[in-house]
Design a protein around this motif. Sequence first.
Motif, PDB file in Angstrom:
ATOM      1  N   GLN A  95     -14.960 128.674 -27.571  1.00 24.17           N
ATOM      2  CA  GLN A  95     -16.085 128.293 -28.429  1.00 24.17           C
ATOM      3  C   GLN A  95     -17.310 129.156 -28.146  1.00 24.17           C
ATOM      4  O   GLN A  95     -17.859 129.800 -29.034  1.00 24.17           O
ATOM      5  N   THR A  96     -17.750 129.155 -26.877  1.00 28.59           N
ATOM      6  CA  THR A  96     -18.979 129.894 -26.537  1.00 28.59           C
ATOM      7  C   THR A  96     -18.705 131.379 -26.343  1.00 28.59           C
ATOM      8  O   THR A  96     -19.604 132.197 -26.417  1.00 28.59           O
ATOM      9  N   ARG A  97     -17.466 131.714 -26.050  1.00 28.97           N
ATOM     10  CA  ARG A  97     -17.042 133.085 -25.733  1.00 28.97           C
ATOM     11  C   ARG A  97     -17.778 133.610 -24.509  1.00 28.97           C
ATOM     12  O   ARG A  97     -18.073 134.797 -24.382  1.00 28.97           O
ATOM     13  N   GLY A  98     -18.068 132.687 -23.621  1.00 24.26           N
ATOM     14  CA  GLY A  98     -18.657 133.041 -22.336  1.00 24.26           C
ATOM     15  C   GLY A  98     -20.165 133.131 -22.384  1.00 24.26           C
ATOM     16  O   GLY A  98     -20.784 133.142 -23.449  1.00 24.26           O
ATOM     17  N   SER A  99     -20.736 133.205 -21.184  1.00 34.31           N
ATOM     18  CA  SER A  99     -22.190 133.316 -21.034  1.00 34.31           C
ATOM     19  C   SER A  99     -22.457 134.534 -20.161  1.00 34.31           C
ATOM     20  O   SER A  99     -21.526 135.135 -19.611  1.00 34.31           O
ATOM     21  N   ALA A 100     -23.734 134.871 -20.003  1.00 34.92           N
ATOM     22  CA  ALA A 100     -24.070 135.980 -19.101  1.00 34.92           C
ATOM     23  C   ALA A 100     -23.507 135.686 -17.716  1.00 34.92           C
ATOM     24  O   ALA A 100     -22.934 136.558 -17.058  1.00 34.92           O
ATOM     25  N   GLN A 101     -23.655 134.447 -17.287  1.00 37.26           N
ATOM     26  CA  GLN A 101     -23.207 134.079 -15.943  1.00 37.26           C
ATOM     27  C   GLN A 101     -21.689 134.199 -15.804  1.00 37.26           C
ATOM     28  O   GLN A 101     -21.183 134.782 -14.848  1.00 37.26           O
ATOM     29  N   SER A 102     -20.958 133.662 -16.774  1.00 41.33           N
ATOM     30  CA  SER A 102     -19.491 133.723 -16.659  1.00 41.33           C
ATOM     31  C   SER A 102     -19.004 135.169 -16.799  1.00 41.33           C
ATOM     32  O   SER A 102     -18.058 135.591 -16.137  1.00 41.33           O
ATOM     33  N   PRO A 135     -18.997 141.159 -33.302  1.00 46.36           N
ATOM     34  CA  PRO A 135     -18.714 139.933 -34.067  1.00 46.36           C
ATOM     35  C   PRO A 135     -17.768 138.983 -33.336  1.00 46.36           C
ATOM     36  O   PRO A 135     -17.771 137.787 -33.603  1.00 46.36           O
ATOM     37  N   ILE A 136     -16.970 139.536 -32.417  1.00 48.52           N
ATOM     38  CA  ILE A 136     -16.060 138.674 -31.652  1.00 48.52           C
ATOM     39  C   ILE A 136     -16.804 138.066 -30.464  1.00 48.52           C
ATOM     40  O   ILE A 136     -16.789 136.856 -30.252  1.00 48.52           O
ATOM     41  N   MET A 137     -17.483 138.919 -29.724  1.00 49.66           N
ATOM     42  CA  MET A 137     -18.212 138.428 -28.541  1.00 49.66           C
ATOM     43  C   MET A 137     -19.266 137.381 -28.922  1.00 49.66           C
ATOM     44  O   MET A 137     -19.481 136.410 -28.202  1.00 49.66           O
ATOM     45  N   TYR A 138     -19.928 137.608 -30.060  1.00 46.65           N
ATOM     46  CA  TYR A 138     -20.988 136.679 -30.484  1.00 46.65           C
ATOM     47  C   TYR A 138     -20.526 135.819 -31.672  1.00 46.65           C
ATOM     48  O   TYR A 138     -21.345 135.402 -32.498  1.00 46.65           O
ATOM     49  N   GLY A 139     -19.233 135.572 -31.712  1.00 50.77           N
ATOM     50  CA  GLY A 139     -18.685 134.729 -32.776  1.00 50.77           C
ATOM     51  C   GLY A 139     -19.219 133.309 -32.732  1.00 50.77           C
ATOM     52  O   GLY A 139     -19.067 132.543 -33.698  1.00 50.77           O
ATOM     53  N   ASN A 140     -19.857 132.925 -31.632  1.00 46.30           N
ATOM     54  CA  ASN A 140     -20.475 131.594 -31.526  1.00 46.30           C
ATOM     55  C   ASN A 140     -21.822 131.551 -32.239  1.00 46.30           C
ATOM     56  O   ASN A 140     -22.375 130.476 -32.447  1.00 46.30           O
ATOM     57  N   THR A 148     -30.310 136.303 -28.531  1.00 44.69           N
ATOM     58  CA  THR A 148     -31.258 135.934 -27.485  1.00 44.69           C
ATOM     59  C   THR A 148     -31.155 136.919 -26.326  1.00 44.69           C
ATOM     60  O   THR A 148     -30.214 137.712 -26.240  1.00 44.69           O
ATOM     61  N   SER A 149     -32.118 136.795 -25.426  1.00 50.11           N
ATOM     62  CA  SER A 149     -32.084 137.614 -24.217  1.00 50.11           C
ATOM     63  C   SER A 149     -30.807 137.321 -23.417  1.00 50.11           C
ATOM     64  O   SER A 149     -30.182 138.234 -22.872  1.00 50.11           O
ATOM     65  N   ALA A 150     -30.409 136.066 -23.376  1.00 54.82           N
ATOM     66  CA  ALA A 150     -29.170 135.711 -22.646  1.00 54.82           C
ATOM     67  C   ALA A 150     -27.950 136.354 -23.302  1.00 54.82           C
ATOM     68  O   ALA A 150     -27.003 136.766 -22.609  1.00 54.82           O
ATOM     69  N   ASP A 151     -27.984 136.439 -24.621  1.00 50.17           N
ATOM     70  CA  ASP A 151     -26.872 137.111 -25.313  1.00 50.17           C
ATOM     71  C   ASP A 151     -26.787 138.580 -24.890  1.00 50.17           C
ATOM     72  O   ASP A 151     -25.695 139.127 -24.689  1.00 50.17           O
TER      73      ASP A 151
END
Length: 615
Positions: A95-102, A135-140, A148-151
């Motif tokens: 769903q989230t396709r991960g975060s900066a941390q993960s 488009p895949i990485m930010y598919g969420n 965002t900066s986190a993105d």
Amino acid sequence: MPISQNTETDFSLILNKVLNRRQLLIGCGAVGGMRLALAPGAQAINEIPSEKVLDFEAVPTNLLDTVTVPRGHSWHIVASWGDPLWSHGERFDEQTRGSAQSQKLAFGDNNDGMELFVSDSRTILAINNEYLNLPIMYGNRVSKMPETSADVQKGQAAIGITIMEVSLLNGNWSVTKDSPLNRRITAQTPMKLTGPAAQTNLTITSLDQNGDFPLGTLNNCGSGRTPWNTYLSCEENFNLFFASSDREYNLSTEFRRYGIRTTDRGYGWYRHDERFDIAKHPNEINRFGYIVEVDPLDPSSIPRKHSALGRFKHENAAITVNKDNRIVVYMGDDERGEFLYRFVSDAVFHPDADNSKILESGSLYVAKFENNERGKWLELTPESTGMSSQADICVHTRKAGSLVGATTMDRPEWIAIHPHDNTIYCCLTNNKNRGRKTNSGGDETPVNGANPRPNNIYGHIIKWRPDEDDHTNSNFTWDIFALAGNPYVHSGPNAGSPNIDPTNVFNSPDGLAFDSRGRLWIQTDGNYSNDGDFVEMGNNQMLVADTNTGEIKRFLVGPKECEVTGITWSIDRKTMFVGIQHPGERGHSHFPGGKQSVPRSSIIAVTRDDGKMIG
Ligand code: FEO
Ligand code: CA
Ligand code: CA
Ligand code: CA
């Protein structure tokens, strides 16, 4: 033979010679019909000993959303984008396709070049993570782009290099979580800049007054492996990550040569990390575009960018120990009408010595191909180029190549050196501008012997051998190993050379590597429409060639909308690791998870069912 002034006639002769080469007609025997008339005296297929070299049943093209390998072979997934390397990392979240941390704790996106290292009993893969499938990485996100900066931080953590231990359990390779050798190198990892460009007014920034301590590596494409067991990662399209907050920013000729623009390409980094804003930090981009050397067996080591090997859109680094023990590196610049380069070290290699500084100083050359199958390496110095300093040459290397009259090439991709002789092979992937348009430096790109087709949509593989088998020799002899083409729709040059037939059609050769038996593996990054000029070519694929006979056979077909790139072998040669990059880059794949899962770039392991060596 004197060089004729009539270059058009000369290159036509070369093209005809390539197209008519009789000894290459083998491989056509298995198919009926087209372009198959064996020349008088040519051997029939069952007399060709190369069957033993290419000892598998060829795979037909297909459009499946999976990997296809020959009968008697199997494959499995080793790692996919987002898989954690440490047990405190999170499992990939669809769903989230991960975060900066993960992402900082996980395998990066778009795996490309890779090399295998062994330390004690550990098997370590060093793998490039080239760019982002936005488009895949930010598919969420609604926009399917970083918002965002986190993105942006997530994206910066998903590129660079992944170093991971892998282990074999019950026939399956997988990541060894928490290995002390696991490491992520990203767009923020501290590095050292060495060589002529370091500590100069071209590389000093307000954030690094010394000009030798860049942060991060970008667009790591092909790879190399030194004889002293370090990993070489090659920065290619570094320009894509930069933009300007000032739309009126005046781009210099030097910036334009590298395709640097003021407008954002979708990454949005300049908005959240001012290092990537060329209006604020114009020298920052001069710190990218290099060969990066990493010690994969020392996770605390600082990666080094070696400016002596030039700054351009580096594809890979093919390295050899010359007979005088100097190190020679062959390198391509992958852009339409750009050049091929050679580096010769000052210092000599000795297995028991500290070789860590070998790539920090040496001589840089660019290739000139004559139309009589001979060529020359032209050294790039202030004297030969008229440029102000070696630092200037090592930052604005393309300009230096133009100033000495290097031959514009059809996008040099990977280079590989035959392990049993001194022949060097290079994929020239394609070039729609050949014969039509200058390169970005204004050099004309006429059809020539080494790039013999206008509007080269299929690509070719060139080879050369240095005079006296001395890689420091200024002179070489070259030839074309294969002209890719499509005999289903063309006759003449666009049907390809005689070693191309309906059973092995492909376009846009890119990845290239020799196995221990001297077989040449060819990976493609081409048009997968299976339509028009590309009909019957299917998904991107991997083939293998017998360079003695010229025979080429298809070994693997990748999933939908992928590129097949990156190849290496386990130490016992019973496993071949292969990279599947950007499956579903246009939204039509669910590889490897299937059903409705997010497509993810992956490393696969390929083995023979009889347990024998695979290369
Ligand atoms: Fe990253 Fe030229 O391929
Ligand atoms: Ca490539
Ligand atoms: Ca390519
Ligand atoms: Ca690619």
